[in-house]
Scaffold this active site. Structure first.
Site, mmCIF file in Angstrom:
data_model
loop_
_atom_site.group_PDB
_atom_site.id
_atom_site.type_symbol
_atom_site.label_atom_id
_atom_site.label_comp_id
_atom_site.label_asym_id
_atom_site.label_seq_id
_atom_site.Cartn_x
_atom_site.Cartn_y
_atom_site.Cartn_z
ATOM 1 N N PRO A 52 0.832 -1.202 0.000
ATOM 2 C CG PRO A 52 -0.655 -1.524 1.751
ATOM 3 C CD PRO A 52 0.643 -2.011 1.198
ATOM 4 C CD GLU A 53 4.030 2.966 -2.686
ATOM 5 O OE1 GLU A 53 4.299 3.992 -2.035
ATOM 6 O OE2 GLU A 53 4.875 2.109 -2.968
#
Ligand SMILES: [Zn+2]
Length: 270
Positions: free
Chosen positions: A2-3
């Protein structure tokens, strides 16, 4: 992994279901994630009301008057608000039981995520020394220009340095540099102020767009489904080494920069 856009999308999806809600209990199915889950979580969260759900860099903070729970999704973590009776699956490590018969469930197969505690009026060591948020006014071309003088590190490494700006991961650094037409291996100290202005604008536009796209997948956030992938079809360089540039058709180059694969167009980026 997840960014920042996924974390912000998660925050926006969770906030309406958590803000103003009292935590009734903490159900831990293991003692540690990436790090041990501190005793303060069990000591302070039950009975506390979640006042706000905030994000700093890639951390989510559940603010209560007793302190803040600090959540990081690591490589593979996800958070869901579910009916309390929803059967537990593999890797469902922690539940926060909430008023209203729901739980906030943290699932993390690879356990690089974390659940930590920040006492009121303090800043957790992991949040100290961080640069500005990329979507804040503080982050702009002037900031990048000022911080980069005299630096010989590649501009891509500079842009991914959390002390300079938080949350610009590999995908977003590569795409922003392409949009600003800056070669990722150029020394950070040898990029002009004008070009840093273009770069800061590219970072903001691309992150904001990714958040907006992620947001559209959240209508049924209260469901066990994962957040679908998005954005891949819109990538210009990331993951496209050797393929033709979508702008000029030159073959995209690929190299390791700071142990991360980076891709650029030898014709469009200087
Ligand atoms: Zn090109």
């Amino acid at each position: 992994m997840p960014e920042l856009p996924e974390v912000e999308t998660t925050r926006r999806g969770l906030a309406p279901h958590l803000e103003g809600v009292i935590v009734r209990a903490v159900l831990q199915r293991r003692d540690d994630l990436r790090w041990p889950i501190p005793d303060q979580i069990r000591a302070h969260l039950p009975g506390a009301r979640i006042e706000a759900v905030r994000r700093r860099a890639k951390y989510l903070l559940l603010d209560t008057l007793a302190g803040s729970a600090l959540l990081h999704l690591g490589m593979s973590g996800s958070l869901r608000v579910l009916p309390a009776a929803t059967p537990v699956k593999a890797h469902d490590h922690v539940d926060l039981a909430l008023d209203g018969g729901r739980v906030l469930r943290f699932n993390d197969p690879r356990r690089f995520g974390s659940l930590l505690w920040q006492a009121p009026g303090t800043t957790h060591p992991l949040l100290q020394g961080l640069g500005p948020e990329p979507l804040s006014e503080e982050f702009d071309g002037a900031w990048l220009f000022a911080r980069s003088r005299g630096r010989s590190a590649p501009v891509k490494s500079f842009l991914m340095d959390q002390r300079i700006v938080v949350g610009v991961g590999n995908i977003y650094a590569a795409e922003s540099l392409f949009r600003a037409r800056i070669h990722p291996l150029r020394a950070a100290g040898r990029v002009s102020r004008e070009r840093y202005e273009a770069l800061a604008m590219a970072v903001k536009d691309i992150l904001a767009h990714a958040i907006q796209r992620g947001g559209t997948t959240l209508r049924d956030f209260i469901s066990p489904d994962g957040v679908p992938g998005y954005f891949e079809q819109e990538l210009w360089v990331y993951g496209r080494g050797g393929l033709p540039c979508k702008r000029c058709a030159a073959a995209l180059k690929q190299a390791q920069v700071g142990q991360r694969t980076t891709v650029w167009c030898p014709h469009c980026q200087r």
